[in-house]
Design a protein around this motif. Sequence first.
Motif, short mmCIF file in Angstrom:
data_model
loop_
_atom_site.label_atom_id
_atom_site.label_comp_id
_atom_site.label_asym_id
_atom_site.label_seq_id
_atom_site.Cartn_x
_atom_site.Cartn_y
_atom_site.Cartn_z
N ALA A 1 -45.42 -23.75 5.45
CA ALA A 1 -46.51 -24.76 5.15
C ALA A 1 -46.31 -25.75 5.92
O ALA A 1 -47.43 -26.05 6.74
CB ALA A 1 -46.00 -25.42 3.54
N TRP B 1 -49.22 -26.91 9.09
CA TRP B 1 -50.06 -27.96 9.21
C TRP B 1 -49.89 -28.53 10.45
O TRP B 1 -50.73 -29.23 10.88
CB TRP B 1 -49.20 -29.05 7.85
N TYR C 1 -52.89 -29.32 12.59
CA TYR C 1 -53.54 -31.00 12.55
C TYR C 1 -52.75 -31.84 13.29
O TYR C 1 -53.26 -33.06 13.46
CB TYR C 1 -53.73 -31.12 11.03
#
Length: 290
Positions: free
Chosen positions: A196, A200, A204
């Motif tokens: 996860a 991310w 980003y």
Amino acid sequence: MIWVAATLIAATAQTARNAAQAGLTRQIGTLGATAVRFVFGFPFAILALGLTAVWVPIPRPDAAVLGWAALGSMAQIAATALMLVTMRGQGFGVATALMKTEPVTLALIGAVLLAEPLGLSRLGAIGLATLGVVLASGATWSRMAWKPMATGILSGALFGLSAIGFRGALLALPDGSYGIRAITILAITLGLQTVAMAAWLVLYDRPALAGIMAQWRVSLVAGLLGAFASLFWFIGFALTPAANVRTLALVEVVMAQALSGRVFRQAVAPLQLLGMGLILAGVGWLLAAT
């Protein structure tokens, strides 16, 4: 009382890890420092699981185990990010104290989700220790801005929810001793969290990912301490309700205040010393009741 020893070991390792992460926050940002404990902790968890599998069978997780583990994993990611935000705005000891309102919410969540009511005696011990946390924080509550107070308390609540998820996953495993269960769930949860957080950061926040790699030595230490602490938290969760473990872990507030004084040069007031005494009294009451 193996859970007592496991909890004290975990609290000590976590205090050291939090200090390492707090320093990383200033260099690589909140999300980068949050990812460190998972991304750099996962290889150590896999190594422990692989060594264990040589000697004993590893239990196979089912959908229920993975569901509980996912709940705990995602709640812990959010809690860690809020913890680091709080640490950036407040002193290290104050931020730790705000988060340690966790046992109260944890006791309530555990009673609802896992049907683990604690009884009046243990609830009284939790309340006394939590009052000690409020005093030990050294904060002037009437002057404190609502945002750092809210993020600290919400962080504690999410850490409580994560503990419920981890205990649910440990109990849902079909077989294995408490040690095997702890290692198995450690590898599963850190794997979920690594995927996860890595996804991310790649999508980003690539500058934070580059910062993690640049600070790999400190990150490696934080990851090792995080995996080590989590293993012993899970051993505690496998043996007793999570609220018992987290209440005993309030001794971490005393450790954090000592660390604040020696490393961060923050003074300890008489009221804070009283709060530490109440924490220790509450913990002693909990052990007697247990």
